[in-house]
Design a protein around this motif. Structure first.
Motif, short mmCIF file in Angstrom:
data_model
loop_
_atom_site.label_atom_id
_atom_site.label_comp_id
_atom_site.label_asym_id
_atom_site.label_seq_id
_atom_site.Cartn_x
_atom_site.Cartn_y
_atom_site.Cartn_z
N SER A 258 -10.16 -1.59 -13.46
CA SER A 258 -9.12 -1.22 -12.49
C SER A 258 -9.78 -0.93 -11.16
O SER A 258 -10.94 -0.51 -11.10
N SER B 168 -4.50 -3.12 -11.36
CA SER B 168 -5.16 -4.01 -12.30
C SER B 168 -4.16 -5.04 -12.82
O SER B 168 -3.03 -5.13 -12.33
N CYS C 20 -7.79 -8.51 -16.02
CA CYS C 20 -8.17 -7.33 -15.23
C CYS C 20 -9.44 -7.48 -14.41
O CYS C 20 -9.43 -7.26 -13.19
#
Length: 187
Positions: free
Chosen positions: A34, A46, A131
């Motif tokens: 993230s 994310s 992500c």
């Protein structure tokens, strides 16, 4: 004195079935990445679950530690890094991120891209990210190229192993000292 600018990259392990499956292959302690612009992680972004209870509905997400997916997993472990950036790089990142925020419904989770990493073959689609690909792409498009590889091949472990990132915390997410006291977790 020149003002310092930083972005924060959090790698996490919620212990979900999906992260445990990925962990079986990667052998890495953290399998989610993230990006945040503040040390207390108030605004974190994310690609992951759109709804905490539904792992199959994924895409671009503004993560909230206290009400989102993390709130369902109080034993989440994490590592938080700080990356020094220029004012210009920070500004570019925020402009790029604004596009994701304004058009969040157009972005999908790149589950095939995750498979591509394991096959050592990048699988990229327009408006589709996983992500760590998202975090690497934001950095890359802002002029910060940490690796000589495509963002579609970057894993959370790449961040963990990069010497330009400064470790500021490792442990249980809900024990991170910089979390705002007002929103303390009541799990």
């Amino acid at each position: 004195m020149t003002e310092q600018h930083y972005v924060y990259i959090m790698l996490s392990n919620t212990g979900t079935l999906f992260t445990n499956v990925i962990k079986t292959y990667t052998k890495a302690p953290y399998n989610h990445a993230s990006l945040s612009f503040d040390p207390d992680l108030k605004e974190m972004y994310s690609f992951g679950r759109k709804k905490p209870a539904n792992p199959l509905h994924g895409g671009f997400v503004k993560e909230d530690i206290f009400t989102g997916t993390y709130s369902r997993y109080p034993d989440t472990t994490c590592v938080i890094y700080r990356l020094k950036v220029t004012k210009r790089e920070l500004s570019k990142m925020k402009r790029i991120l604004d596009v994701f925020i304004k058009k969040d419904q157009k972005f999908l989770y790149n589950i095939l891209g995750v498979l591509g990493v394991s096959l050592k073959e990048p699988i990229e689609f327009s408006n589709s990210y996983f992500c760590s690909q998202f975090v690497a792409d934001i950095l890359n498009r802002s002029g910060i190229q940490l690796w000589d590889t495509l963002p579609a091949m970057v894993t959370p472990d790449h961040f963990r192993r990069h010497d330009r990132l400064e470790l500021i915390y490792e442990g249980k997410l809900f024990e991170y000292p910089a979390l705002p006291e007002l929103r303390s977790y009541e799990g």
